[in-house]
Design a protein around this motif. Structure first.
Motif: not given
Length: 69
Positions: A3-7, A58, A60, A62
């Motif tokens: 995933l591009s999400a870090r959390n 997950v 994400k 902004s």
């Protein structure tokens, strides 16, 4: 899973409350700490979510808001 999400927070499904079109899924990430997500009923079915399942929250976003009393 990539995933591009870090959390990405692992946990356990402690509730799935279905509404007309949307379900609220509660994932306990630590003792007494629960993250709630609103997802479609179709997504709940596709993921096969049920009580006690291992799952990931997950996150994400902004924007992150902070408040104090």
């Amino acid at each position: 899973m990539k995933l591009s999400a870090r959390n990405v927070v692992p946990g356990k499904v402690v509730a799935v409350v279905r509404g007309a079109t949307t379900s609220h899924v509660r994932i306990e990430i630590a003792a007494g700490q629960v993250i709630t997500s609103a997802i479609t009923n179709e997504a709940v079915d596709e993921l096969g979510l049920k009580l006690g399942d291992a799952a990931y929250a997950v996150i994400k976003a902004s924007d992150v808001m902070v408040a104090v009393d």
